[in-house]
Design a protein around this motif. Structure first.
Motif, PDB file in Angstrom:
ATOM      1  N   PRO A 192      27.758  -7.883  22.467  1.00  0.00           N
ATOM      2  CA  PRO A 192      26.817  -8.053  22.018  1.00  0.00           C
ATOM      3  C   PRO A 192      26.645  -7.661  20.244  1.00  0.00           C
ATOM      4  CG  PRO A 192      25.695  -6.813  24.039  1.00  0.00           C
ATOM      5  CD  PRO A 192      27.425  -6.844  23.451  1.00  0.00           C
TER       6      PRO A 192
ATOM      7  N   SER B  66      29.195 -11.039  20.374  1.00  0.00           N
ATOM      8  CA  SER B  66      28.725 -12.043  21.617  1.00  0.00           C
ATOM      9  C   SER B  66      27.396 -12.466  20.419  1.00  0.00           C
ATOM     10  CB  SER B  66      28.313 -12.415  22.558  1.00  0.00           C
ATOM     11  OG  SER B  66      28.122 -11.608  23.292  1.00  0.00           O
ATOM     12  N   LEU B  67      26.903 -13.677  20.783  1.00  0.00           N
ATOM     13  CA  LEU B  67      25.083 -14.325  20.181  1.00  0.00           C
ATOM     14  C   LEU B  67      24.944 -14.788  20.731  1.00  0.00           C
ATOM     15  CD1 LEU B  67      26.385 -15.307  16.079  1.00  0.00           C
ATOM     16  CD2 LEU B  67      25.675 -12.564  16.989  1.00  0.00           C
ATOM     17  N   GLY B  68      24.676 -13.994  22.517  1.00  0.00           N
ATOM     18  CA  GLY B  68      23.848 -14.546  22.965  1.00  0.00           C
ATOM     19  C   GLY B  68      23.939 -15.492  24.206  1.00  0.00           C
ATOM     20  N   PRO B  69      23.573 -15.558  25.034  1.00  0.00           N
ATOM     21  CA  PRO B  69      23.700 -17.021  26.613  1.00  0.00           C
ATOM     22  C   PRO B  69      24.294 -18.471  24.940  1.00  0.00           C
ATOM     23  CG  PRO B  69      21.981 -16.510  26.626  1.00  0.00           C
ATOM     24  CD  PRO B  69      22.252 -15.457  24.986  1.00  0.00           C
ATOM     25  N   ARG B  70      23.463 -18.231  24.789  1.00  0.00           N
ATOM     26  CA  ARG B  70      23.369 -19.708  24.535  1.00  0.00           C
ATOM     27  C   ARG B  70      24.440 -20.258  23.548  1.00  0.00           C
ATOM     28  NH1 ARG B  70      19.038 -18.062  25.684  1.00  0.00           N
ATOM     29  NH2 ARG B  70      19.084 -16.987  23.868  1.00  0.00           N
TER      30      ARG B  70
ATOM     31  N   LEU C 118      25.314 -21.517  19.914  1.00  0.00           N
ATOM     32  CA  LEU C 118      24.888 -21.904  17.783  1.00  0.00           C
ATOM     33  C   LEU C 118      26.271 -22.536  17.495  1.00  0.00           C
ATOM     34  CD1 LEU C 118      23.672 -18.530  17.811  1.00  0.00           C
ATOM     35  CD2 LEU C 118      22.614 -19.798  19.151  1.00  0.00           C
TER      36      LEU C 118
ATOM     37  N   THR D  77      23.982 -21.296  12.248  1.00  0.00           N
ATOM     38  CA  THR D  77      22.838 -20.509  13.135  1.00  0.00           C
ATOM     39  C   THR D  77      23.478 -19.126  13.203  1.00  0.00           C
ATOM     40  OG1 THR D  77      22.239 -22.501  14.128  1.00  0.00           O
ATOM     41  CG2 THR D  77      21.331 -20.424  14.661  1.00  0.00           C
TER      42      THR D  77
ATOM     43  N   PRO E 241      13.895 -15.896  27.351  1.00  0.00           N
ATOM     44  CA  PRO E 241      12.579 -15.184  27.071  1.00  0.00           C
ATOM     45  C   PRO E 241      11.497 -15.644  26.724  1.00  0.00           C
ATOM     46  CG  PRO E 241      14.951 -14.023  26.311  1.00  0.00           C
ATOM     47  CD  PRO E 241      15.020 -15.913  26.583  1.00  0.00           C
TER      48      PRO E 241
ATOM     49  N   LEU F  73      18.083 -20.329  18.916  1.00  0.00           N
ATOM     50  CA  LEU F  73      18.259 -18.805  19.150  1.00  0.00           C
ATOM     51  C   LEU F  73      17.583 -18.598  20.395  1.00  0.00           C
ATOM     52  CD1 LEU F  73      17.348 -18.173  15.287  1.00  0.00           C
ATOM     53  CD2 LEU F  73      19.809 -17.978  16.331  1.00  0.00           C
ATOM     54  N   GLY F  74      16.522 -19.724  20.728  1.00  0.00           N
ATOM     55  CA  GLY F  74      16.028 -19.205  22.275  1.00  0.00           C
ATOM     56  C   GLY F  74      14.561 -19.103  22.484  1.00  0.00           C
TER      57      GLY F  74
ATOM     58  N   GLN G 215      16.094 -11.045  20.088  1.00  0.00           N
ATOM     59  CA  GLN G 215      16.686 -11.761  21.001  1.00  0.00           C
ATOM     60  C   GLN G 215      17.854  -9.800  20.775  1.00  0.00           C
ATOM     61  OE1 GLN G 215      16.374 -13.342  22.980  1.00  0.00           O
ATOM     62  NE2 GLN G 215      14.938 -15.651  22.315  1.00  0.00           N
TER      63      GLN G 215
ATOM     64  N   ASP H  54      17.736 -11.820  25.482  1.00  0.00           N
ATOM     65  CA  ASP H  54      18.894 -12.519  26.543  1.00  0.00           C
ATOM     66  C   ASP H  54      20.072 -12.080  25.172  1.00  0.00           C
ATOM     67  OD1 ASP H  54      18.332 -14.699  24.931  1.00  0.00           O
ATOM     68  OD2 ASP H  54      18.602 -15.479  26.827  1.00  0.00           O
ATOM     69  N   TRP H  55      19.940 -11.239  24.338  1.00  0.00           N
ATOM     70  CA  TRP H  55      21.053 -11.061  23.959  1.00  0.00           C
ATOM     71  C   TRP H  55      22.237  -9.928  24.373  1.00  0.00           C
ATOM     72  CZ3 TRP H  55      21.716 -14.220  18.094  1.00  0.00           C
ATOM     73  CH2 TRP H  55      21.537 -14.816  17.748  1.00  0.00           C
TER      74      TRP H  55
END
Lengths: 251, 251
Positions: A181, A222-226, A228, A232, B85, B109-110, B242, B247-248
């Motif tokens: 992260p 990494s910038l999280g699981p989604r 982007l 963004t 989250p 971004l979630g 995040q 979850d980041w």
């Protein structure tokens, strides 16, 4: 009657090229004159704030407001010169509107330099650097910055990497990888300058990723699981760097 | 020949209302049918991904692609259901384009819920909640989410505070104050749900700030030394939450 010229965000601030010192006269360019006279309906005696990236922020009063433009008389300094943290945003330019948006937001969030790069999957092939600069100036004026971020000349990624200043860590936002992260990666490196690299829509090419991962000054993050969007990702990455290592730590 | 239907961001994903299970037939609405047929030029046999916020993500194949619309045959599950989250973004709606942008970005971004509020200085007095939802759905499809954020009914801030679930900490982005940096404030509270409150252009009214600061579930927080636009502040705050608590943190 003299009064402060205000906009939604507070007192009107203008970026100028002239030296700022007590008693100096500053002539505004056509765009700024038009904005003051016809959008804000300014008149003689109205007060605004000026900055030039070198001399701090100054209060100035409109001395002349006429058809030939606006001239201001510089009064007192309201703030000493200050800079933002030394963070570069290296980004693959996206379409026009997202690029405008990215420039404005990155300026507000506090980058010192915006560096466009062309990657293999970058669809945009030309860049209006003047337009980027105009967006950066406007955002600097509205966000209370005392500097405007530098706009680097757009160049291919491999060329940029070849001339990269090796002491500046480059955090490469790698959406496919198993990277650390960003916050953690930033926390692990020492104090000082940094740079963030974000890709175009569609991400980096496998060959580019391999080259990047082999460079000692590059850290994949990494910038999280989604997934982007390109803009963004860039703004999120700048935010995290500011929060962990930049000037968002102070009260 | 059957083939995967792709867009810039990867395989085409669609949010649908129907139950997803092997062999189910899903009929798309007019907008989705039009998009598939006329924008992506889909044909019978093409494969897309479907999700409904409950049953995970499924591969489906176009069974009928005609003037009456598109029907899909659901094949195999590609991912089990997962949620983001539990973070709410409570925001004073800004003009149309920034509101669209905010909704898209916050979804990527979630956030789990978008809650519009009217504050004293909110200029927008009506909100098109359907438009917000459409933006959220599109961003959920493109970002790989398996849920679409809830869109709360817009209401005045004082009403929202009166019915607030007190166990959910509300981080109030207070640009005038001497508040703790958001990352630090988030780190100090335990695991679990959270919410971020950002104001309109022009910020919160002094009376509102006083009310907010007196509430036990509210923590005033700072987002650095510069003045951020309303939408920038909201996205930066979601990013930090995040990164610190959401979850980041995972690889």
């Amino acid at each position: 009657m003299a009064s402060d010229l205000k906009e939604a965000g507070g007192l009107t601030r203008l970026f100028v090229a002239a030296t700022l010192e007590p008693g100096a006269t500053v002539t505004l360019d056509d765009g700024q004159s038009h904005y003051l006279l016809h959008v804000l309906r300014a008149k003689t005696g109205d007060r605004v704030l000026l900055f030039n990236g070198r001399d701090g922020e100054w209060q100035a009063e409109i001395a002349i407001a006429g058809k030939r433009g606006v001239a201001l008389s510089v009064r007192a300094r309201t703030m000493p010169q200050a800079s933002v943290p030394d963070l570069w945003l290296v980004f693959a330019p996206v379409k026009k509107t997202p690029s405008d948006y990215l420039t404005q937001k990155a300026t507000e969030l506090g980058v010192s330099k915006l560096q466009p790069v062309f990657t293999r999957r970058t669809i945009v092939t030309r860049l209006n650097e003047e337009r980027l600069l105009a967006n950066a100036v406007e955002a600097a004026e509205q966000s209370g910055r005392l500097t405007v971020p530098q706009i680097g000349a757009a160049m291919p990624l491999d060329k940029l990497l070849a001339i990269w200043p090796r002491e500046r860590p480059l955090y490469f936002c790698d959406e496919d990888g198993d990277a650390l992260p960003l916050a953690e990666a930033v926390r692990k490196t020492g104090e000082g300058a940094g740079a963030i690299l974000t890709g175009p829509e569609g991400g980096f090419d496998p060959a580019e990723r391999e080259v990047l991962r082999a460079l000692t000054f590059v850290t994949p993050v990494s910038l999280g699981p989604r997934i982007l969007r390109a803009d963004t990702a860039a703004l999120a990455a700048v935010t995290i760097w500011q929060s962990v290592k930049g000037d968002w730590r102070q009260n």
